[in-house]
Design a protein around this motif. Sequence first.
Motif, PDB file in Angstrom:
ATOM      1  N   ALA A  13       0.837  -1.201   0.000  1.00  0.00           N
ATOM      2  CA  ALA A  13       0.000   0.000   0.000  1.00  0.00           C
ATOM      3  C   ALA A  13       0.874   1.254   0.000  1.00  0.00           C
ATOM      4  O   ALA A  13       0.617   2.216  -0.735  1.00  0.00           O
ATOM      5  N   ARG A  14       1.913   1.245   0.822  1.00  0.00           N
ATOM      6  CA  ARG A  14       2.833   2.388   0.866  1.00  0.00           C
ATOM      7  C   ARG A  14       3.552   2.566  -0.472  1.00  0.00           C
ATOM      8  O   ARG A  14       3.778   3.698  -0.918  1.00  0.00           O
ATOM      9  N   ASP A  15       3.902   1.454  -1.094  1.00  0.00           N
ATOM     10  CA  ASP A  15       4.554   1.517  -2.398  1.00  0.00           C
ATOM     11  C   ASP A  15       3.631   2.158  -3.431  1.00  0.00           C
ATOM     12  O   ASP A  15       4.058   3.005  -4.221  1.00  0.00           O
ATOM     13  N   LEU A  16       2.367   1.760  -3.384  1.00  0.00           N
ATOM     14  CA  LEU A  16       1.381   2.315  -4.320  1.00  0.00           C
ATOM     15  C   LEU A  16       1.204   3.822  -4.095  1.00  0.00           C
ATOM     16  O   LEU A  16       1.161   4.599  -5.055  1.00  0.00           O
ATOM     17  N   ILE A  17       1.121   4.226  -2.836  1.00  0.00           N
ATOM     18  CA  ILE A  17       0.968   5.647  -2.505  1.00  0.00           C
ATOM     19  C   ILE A  17       2.152   6.458  -3.029  1.00  0.00           C
ATOM     20  O   ILE A  17       1.990   7.555  -3.560  1.00  0.00           O
ATOM     21  N   SER A  18       3.341   5.894  -2.896  1.00  0.00           N
ATOM     22  CA  SER A  18       4.546   6.618  -3.317  1.00  0.00           C
ATOM     23  C   SER A  18       4.641   6.760  -4.833  1.00  0.00           C
ATOM     24  O   SER A  18       5.284   7.675  -5.341  1.00  0.00           O
ATOM     25  N   ARG A  19       3.993   5.861  -5.567  1.00  0.00           N
ATOM     26  CA  ARG A  19       4.090   5.861  -7.031  1.00  0.00           C
ATOM     27  C   ARG A  19       3.059   6.765  -7.704  1.00  0.00           C
ATOM     28  O   ARG A  19       3.215   7.124  -8.867  1.00  0.00           O
ATOM     29  N   LYS A  20       1.984   7.102  -6.980  1.00  0.00           N
ATOM     30  CA  LYS A  20       0.883   7.818  -7.622  1.00  0.00           C
ATOM     31  C   LYS A  20       0.614   9.184  -6.967  1.00  0.00           C
ATOM     32  O   LYS A  20       0.723   9.332  -5.746  1.00  0.00           O
ATOM     33  N   THR A  21       0.232  10.126  -7.795  1.00  0.00           N
ATOM     34  CA  THR A  21      -0.153  11.442  -7.291  1.00  0.00           C
ATOM     35  C   THR A  21      -1.508  11.363  -6.609  1.00  0.00           C
ATOM     36  O   THR A  21      -1.743  11.988  -5.567  1.00  0.00           O
ATOM     37  N   GLU A  22      -2.426  10.587  -7.208  1.00  0.00           N
ATOM     38  CA  GLU A  22      -3.759  10.369  -6.649  1.00  0.00           C
ATOM     39  C   GLU A  22      -4.141   8.909  -6.831  1.00  0.00           C
ATOM     40  O   GLU A  22      -3.761   8.280  -7.825  1.00  0.00           O
ATOM     41  N   LEU A  23      -4.896   8.386  -5.877  1.00  0.00           N
ATOM     42  CA  LEU A  23      -5.421   7.025  -5.996  1.00  0.00           C
ATOM     43  C   LEU A  23      -6.845   7.099  -6.509  1.00  0.00           C
ATOM     44  O   LEU A  23      -7.613   7.970  -6.108  1.00  0.00           O
ATOM     45  N   ASP A  24      -7.221   6.158  -7.379  1.00  0.00           N
ATOM     46  CA  ASP A  24      -8.584   6.182  -7.905  1.00  0.00           C
ATOM     47  C   ASP A  24      -9.538   5.455  -6.958  1.00  0.00           C
ATOM     48  O   ASP A  24      -9.127   4.924  -5.915  1.00  0.00           O
ATOM     49  N   ASP A  25     -10.817   5.417  -7.321  1.00  0.00           N
ATOM     50  CA  ASP A  25     -11.848   4.866  -6.429  1.00  0.00           C
ATOM     51  C   ASP A  25     -11.731   3.359  -6.234  1.00  0.00           C
ATOM     52  O   ASP A  25     -12.343   2.800  -5.313  1.00  0.00           O
ATOM     53  N   ASP A  26     -10.985   2.681  -7.090  1.00  0.00           N
ATOM     54  CA  ASP A  26     -10.746   1.247  -6.914  1.00  0.00           C
ATOM     55  C   ASP A  26      -9.522   0.988  -6.036  1.00  0.00           C
ATOM     56  O   ASP A  26      -9.485   0.012  -5.281  1.00  0.00           O
ATOM     57  N   GLU A  27      -8.538   1.866  -6.150  1.00  0.00           N
ATOM     58  CA  GLU A  27      -7.290   1.678  -5.393  1.00  0.00           C
ATOM     59  C   GLU A  27      -7.433   2.095  -3.928  1.00  0.00           C
ATOM     60  O   GLU A  27      -6.886   1.442  -3.030  1.00  0.00           O
ATOM     61  N   SER A  28      -8.168   3.178  -3.678  1.00  0.00           N
ATOM     62  CA  SER A  28      -8.288   3.712  -2.313  1.00  0.00           C
ATOM     63  C   SER A  28      -8.799   2.687  -1.299  1.00  0.00           C
ATOM     64  O   SER A  28      -8.213   2.555  -0.215  1.00  0.00           O
ATOM     65  N   PRO A  29      -9.885   1.943  -1.600  1.00  0.00           N
ATOM     66  CA  PRO A  29     -10.357   0.963  -0.610  1.00  0.00           C
ATOM     67  C   PRO A  29      -9.326  -0.113  -0.282  1.00  0.00           C
ATOM     68  O   PRO A  29      -9.249  -0.562   0.862  1.00  0.00           O
ATOM     69  N   LYS A  30      -8.531  -0.506  -1.280  1.00  0.00           N
ATOM     70  CA  LYS A  30      -7.498  -1.530  -1.054  1.00  0.00           C
ATOM     71  C   LYS A  30      -6.411  -1.009  -0.118  1.00  0.00           C
ATOM     72  O   LYS A  30      -5.954  -1.716   0.787  1.00  0.00           O
ATOM     73  N   VAL A  31      -6.012   0.233  -0.337  1.00  0.00           N
ATOM     74  CA  VAL A  31      -5.009   0.851   0.525  1.00  0.00           C
ATOM     75  C   VAL A  31      -5.569   1.043   1.933  1.00  0.00           C
ATOM     76  O   VAL A  31      -4.894   0.783   2.934  1.00  0.00           O
ATOM     77  N   CYS A  32      -6.815   1.482   2.013  1.00  0.00           N
ATOM     78  CA  CYS A  32      -7.467   1.660   3.320  1.00  0.00           C
ATOM     79  C   CYS A  32      -7.543   0.353   4.099  1.00  0.00           C
ATOM     80  O   CYS A  32      -7.313   0.330   5.315  1.00  0.00           O
ATOM     81  N   GLU A  33      -7.842  -0.718   3.400  1.00  0.00           N
ATOM     82  CA  GLU A  33      -7.932  -2.024   4.059  1.00  0.00           C
ATOM     83  C   GLU A  33      -6.584  -2.429   4.634  1.00  0.00           C
ATOM     84  O   GLU A  33      -6.505  -3.005   5.730  1.00  0.00           O
ATOM     85  N   ALA A  34      -5.508  -2.130   3.913  1.00  0.00           N
ATOM     86  CA  ALA A  34      -4.163  -2.459   4.390  1.00  0.00           C
ATOM     87  C   ALA A  34      -3.843  -1.713   5.688  1.00  0.00           C
ATOM     88  O   ALA A  34      -3.360  -2.302   6.665  1.00  0.00           O
ATOM     89  N   PHE A  35      -4.107  -0.407   5.705  1.00  0.00           N
ATOM     90  CA  PHE A  35      -3.867   0.377   6.915  1.00  0.00           C
ATOM     91  C   PHE A  35      -4.780  -0.076   8.046  1.00  0.00           C
ATOM     92  O   PHE A  35      -4.348  -0.225   9.196  1.00  0.00           O
ATOM     93  N   ASN A  36      -6.056  -0.300   7.713  1.00  0.00           N
ATOM     94  CA  ASN A  36      -7.043  -0.640   8.741  1.00  0.00           C
ATOM     95  C   ASN A  36      -6.720  -1.965   9.426  1.00  0.00           C
ATOM     96  O   ASN A  36      -6.823  -2.079  10.648  1.00  0.00           O
ATOM     97  N   ARG A  37      -6.319  -2.965   8.640  1.00  0.00           N
ATOM     98  CA  ARG A  37      -6.001  -4.269   9.242  1.00  0.00           C
ATOM     99  C   ARG A  37      -4.860  -4.156  10.235  1.00  0.00           C
ATOM    100  O   ARG A  37      -4.883  -4.781  11.295  1.00  0.00           O
ATOM    101  N   ASN A  38      -3.861  -3.367   9.890  1.00  0.00           N
ATOM    102  CA  ASN A  38      -2.728  -3.205  10.793  1.00  0.00           C
ATOM    103  C   ASN A  38      -3.111  -2.405  12.025  1.00  0.00           C
ATOM    104  O   ASN A  38      -2.686  -2.727  13.141  1.00  0.00           O
ATOM    105  N   LEU A  39      -3.916  -1.366  11.847  1.00  0.00           N
ATOM    106  CA  LEU A  39      -4.361  -0.576  12.989  1.00  0.00           C
ATOM    107  C   LEU A  39      -5.198  -1.401  13.959  1.00  0.00           C
ATOM    108  O   LEU A  39      -5.013  -1.326  15.175  1.00  0.00           O
ATOM    109  N   VAL A  40      -6.117  -2.180  13.423  1.00  0.00           N
ATOM    110  CA  VAL A  40      -6.976  -3.022  14.269  1.00  0.00           C
ATOM    111  C   VAL A  40      -6.138  -4.059  15.020  1.00  0.00           C
ATOM    112  O   VAL A  40      -6.364  -4.310  16.209  1.00  0.00           O
ATOM    113  N   ARG A  41      -5.164  -4.633  14.330  1.00  0.00           N
ATOM    114  CA  ARG A  41      -4.290  -5.630  14.969  1.00  0.00           C
ATOM    115  C   ARG A  41      -3.519  -5.006  16.132  1.00  0.00           C
ATOM    116  O   ARG A  41      -3.483  -5.578  17.240  1.00  0.00           O
ATOM    117  N   ILE A  42      -2.921  -3.842  15.911  1.00  0.00           N
ATOM    118  CA  ILE A  42      -2.143  -3.184  16.973  1.00  0.00           C
ATOM    119  C   ILE A  42      -3.064  -2.739  18.107  1.00  0.00           C
ATOM    120  O   ILE A  42      -2.742  -2.894  19.289  1.00  0.00           O
TER     121      ILE A  42
END
Length: 276
Positions: free
Chosen positions: A38-67
């Motif tokens: 997810a971080r790699d994707l963020i670093s490569r793009k100026t903006e994330l589209d409506d399909d990419e954003s939920p995938k990135v959000c899920e990555a952050f959310n899973r880690n936050l919930v785990r911690i």
Amino acid sequence: GHALNFRLRKMETDIKETLFLLYLAEECNRPNDMLAFARDLISRKTELDDDESPKVCEAFNRNLVRIRDNRRAYMKLLAQYRGNLPADIAPEVMKGEERILLKLMKSHKQSSSLLNEIRLLFREIKSLECEIRTLCHEFIAAIELKMLRSDCDSASKVFLHKVKADCYCILCEVSFGEEHENYGQRCLLEYKGASDIALTSLHPCHPVRLSLALNFAAFYTEELDMKKRGGLLLRSAIEDAVLSSKHEMSAAYKEQAGELLLKMKKNIELWGIMGK
């Protein structure tokens, strides 16, 4: 010109590969790898589209919930330790300050082993809290800078404001005093902003609208101790959804809506807010 076109095609290929790797990591339940991609994707793009954003959000959310869940487990363990402490030193111990705990270990030899275990437990809790703060702020920045675009559709806007509110809610959990109050106010603003869009733009059975109501009600009930307000929000969301479900409803989110409505009903029962 040819070199530029080649680099653009290469970048597009790399982004597709990163998205696929993110998908694989999610399927294999590898939260750390999900976050890395997810971080790699963020670093490569100026903006994330409506399909990419939920995938990135899920990555952050899973880690936050785990911690967050790890911290909650440690906090439960800490409560058990408190029950074994001498009453005269318990308030000082529970401040969790390393300097105080080391001093008490010297002056209360009979409890030094217990106090040392508590000291180490507090150290782990504070380490997890630091991880939560860092990850939440990184996540919020990514949403604001890369995901919340002016041309986002209504569902995406509601989802992203809800996710921001969820982050602030988690930050509330690990904060105290003025900082806790500030995060609470930001959380409330994000939930209200998302609700304003959802109520006018999304079908009452839309999963994003229902999940927003579920989390907003949890914030009212668990964080602000406003059970009646939380219960009213849930009952209103359920009633609207039930009435709307009698009309034509997209099959794409019918099953998800059913699951969310069931969670809402369980929460109303759990929180003891059955009455109107």
